[in-house]
Design an enzyme around this catalytic site. Structure first.
Site, PDB file in Angstrom:
ATOM      1  N   MET A   3       0.843  -1.190   0.000  1.00 26.01           N
ATOM      2  CA  MET A   3       0.000   0.000   0.000  1.00 26.01           C
ATOM      3  C   MET A   3       0.880   1.242   0.000  1.00 26.01           C
ATOM      4  O   MET A   3       2.079   1.172   0.194  1.00 26.01           O
ATOM      5  CB  MET A   3      -0.926   0.000   1.220  1.00 26.01           C
ATOM      6  CG  MET A   3      -1.797  -1.229   1.307  1.00 26.01           C
ATOM      7  SD  MET A   3      -3.078  -1.259   0.034  1.00 26.01           S
ATOM      8  CE  MET A   3      -4.404  -0.425   0.893  1.00 26.01           C
ATOM      9  N   CYS A   4       0.267   2.363  -0.178  1.00 27.14           N
ATOM     10  CA  CYS A   4       1.002   3.607  -0.357  1.00 27.14           C
ATOM     11  C   CYS A   4       0.368   4.658   0.539  1.00 27.14           C
ATOM     12  O   CYS A   4      -0.553   4.370   1.286  1.00 27.14           O
ATOM     13  CB  CYS A   4       0.907   4.055  -1.813  1.00 27.14           C
ATOM     14  SG  CYS A   4       1.218   2.723  -2.973  1.00 27.14           S
ATOM     15  N   GLN A   5       0.869   5.858   0.474  1.00 24.63           N
ATOM     16  CA  GLN A   5       0.206   6.951   1.162  1.00 24.63           C
ATOM     17  C   GLN A   5       0.066   8.144   0.220  1.00 24.63           C
ATOM     18  O   GLN A   5       0.909   8.358  -0.656  1.00 24.63           O
ATOM     19  CB  GLN A   5       0.955   7.351   2.437  1.00 24.63           C
ATOM     20  CG  GLN A   5       0.873   6.272   3.516  1.00 24.63           C
ATOM     21  CD  GLN A   5       0.997   6.807   4.945  1.00 24.63           C
ATOM     22  OE1 GLN A   5       0.909   8.013   5.193  1.00 24.63           O
ATOM     23  NE2 GLN A   5       1.190   5.905   5.889  1.00 24.63           N
ATOM     24  N   ILE A  33       3.782   8.468  -1.720  1.00 25.43           N
ATOM     25  CA  ILE A  33       4.935   7.608  -1.443  1.00 25.43           C
ATOM     26  C   ILE A  33       4.486   6.172  -1.645  1.00 25.43           C
ATOM     27  O   ILE A  33       3.380   5.795  -1.274  1.00 25.43           O
ATOM     28  CB  ILE A  33       5.524   7.828  -0.032  1.00 25.43           C
ATOM     29  CG1 ILE A  33       4.433   7.849   1.031  1.00 25.43           C
ATOM     30  CG2 ILE A  33       6.344   9.124   0.014  1.00 25.43           C
ATOM     31  CD1 ILE A  33       4.976   8.003   2.447  1.00 25.43           C
ATOM     32  N   ASN A  74      -3.944   5.166  -3.797  1.00 21.47           N
ATOM     33  CA  ASN A  74      -3.511   4.265  -2.735  1.00 21.47           C
ATOM     34  C   ASN A  74      -4.509   3.124  -2.681  1.00 21.47           C
ATOM     35  O   ASN A  74      -5.715   3.361  -2.603  1.00 21.47           O
ATOM     36  CB  ASN A  74      -3.448   5.028  -1.403  1.00 21.47           C
ATOM     37  CG  ASN A  74      -3.729   4.151  -0.189  1.00 21.47           C
ATOM     38  OD1 ASN A  74      -4.669   4.400   0.542  1.00 21.47           O
ATOM     39  ND2 ASN A  74      -2.930   3.132  -0.007  1.00 21.47           N
TER      40      ASN A  74
END
Lengths: 255, 255
Positions: free
Chosen positions: B1-3, B78, B108
């Protein structure tokens, strides 16, 4: 008018030396202080930096001079505005996607009464003749080859036709890359050099900077630099002929 | 996962404070170290920075932390890779042009078996589910509204429909901006805050950094920050509901 800088290599190479001399023309040794930009292919991806400040003053240009980003295809531009106000959306190079690939484009020159019918998916964001020419080229490539990247000879022939057509409207020195080849068209002013083994020392015209390429290369490396005005004092640059389109692959022009 | 991190303001504002905390999660206080990116609208133009290095180590991220670029709409990301290898072409945000405007998008989440028919002018360059979703959204917006940007209510309704459709394939927290509005959709995790007069002091969660916004703003400024996880310890963030799409304009969500 503006100035163009391109690099095409057979291995990912940094452009710090050439960019250092080139960026000096963006407000110090020359008058191109209405913005600048540079795009680096990295695999299929693109790092794209643009700034409406003069290259000599831009913190982003300072990063590029200090951070050796390695790439096989680079296009840079320093701007002296002729058409379109000084604004970020008018800074070259421009980037668009076609056939699932990024294309990067920059232009030096001035097109008069160039108002192509842009009825496809590429519409200019800014107000330059240059971005309109780029949109027109991509629209016409897409129209001719539909959904897929053609073979290089077909693509080159199409780009040659389109650059010839656009050149009727004025000065059209330009660089275009899809990350595998770099196409350079000359109306009035473009030079190139191929650096390869045995590598020698080079001295910039615009800054008191030298580099001995033999210390930073391997014998298999080959790098073509294409630029409006030669960047070094002690190397032999080849001038393009007017109307000439050259295709650079793996650090050398195709015959 | 990402932010994800987004900012929407009524006057051009720098994002140095929020980005400083956010970028720390890119490899130091959290595991998102498979690349990062940020895009700033500046008028109609976009400054787009992407890097496949972790944000805590990237020289480009260091520039962003030090160089106060002012913008009314910013989207940053990110990455912790789930689909698509670690490569520049897979770094968010993505940028494409539609109706002569740049659109910026970041995602995300993780979409399963999402293989939309992309038969229009938008084809992914990389291999992420995210870029495919972005291409699908632009293709469908172009199909519905043809050649011109619709009015905001129509555009919002179309984006709400498309995000709902895509969300059926998995987690779809996303941000999308055309430079005038910032659209944020939440599947699982998204928070926002609106900072306005009277401004107070804020303390980052991820770094020992404080800022007193009253010293760097005017009473008319208004800034919305939208982020996966709240960035500050002493402010009240509002969580999005699952399935909610919010449209931010001039630093505040529309009712």
């Amino acid at each position: 008018m503006c100035q163009l800088l391109g690099m095409n290599c057979n291995v990912p190479t940094d452009i710090v030396f050439s960019f250092t001399g080139f960026a000096t023309r963006g407000g110090r040794t020359d008058v191109h202080n209405d913005g600048w930009g540079i795009a680096f292919f990295e695999g299929a991806g693109v790092r794209h930096f643009v700034d409406h400040q003069a290259a000599v003053e831009s913190p982003v240009a300072d990063l590029i001079r200090r951070y050796p980003i390695k790439s096989k295809n680079v296009i840079a531009h320093i701007r002296k505005a002729t058409q379109g106000r000084v604004a970020l959306e008018n800074c070259h190079p421009f980037v668009r996607e076609l056939w699932g690939r990024y294309f990067v484009f920059a232009h030096n020159g001035d097109l008069k009464d160039f108002n192509p019918e842009l009825n496809g998916p590429y519409q200019p964001v800014g107000t330059t003749d240059s971005e309109a020419a780029f949109c027109y080229i991509l629209q016409e490539l897409r129209r001719r080859f539909d959904d897929a990247l053609p073979m290089l000879p077909q693509l080159t022939a199409a780009i040659a036709e389109l650059t010839k057509e656009i050149s009727q409207y004025g000065t059209f020195n330009m660089m275009l890359s899809d990350g595998s080849a770099l196409f350079a068209h000359c109306s009035t002013n473009l030079h190139y050099i191929v650096r390869q083994h045995p590598f020698a020392e080079a001295s910039l015209c615009d800054e008191d900077v030298k580099v001995n390429f033999s210390e930073v290369t391997t014998p298999n490396d080959r790098v073509a630099i294409i630029v409006t005005e030669p960047l070094t004092t002690n190397e032999t640059w080849t001038a393009f002929k007017s109307g000439e389109l050259k295709v650079f692959i793996d650090g050398a022009p195709l015959a």
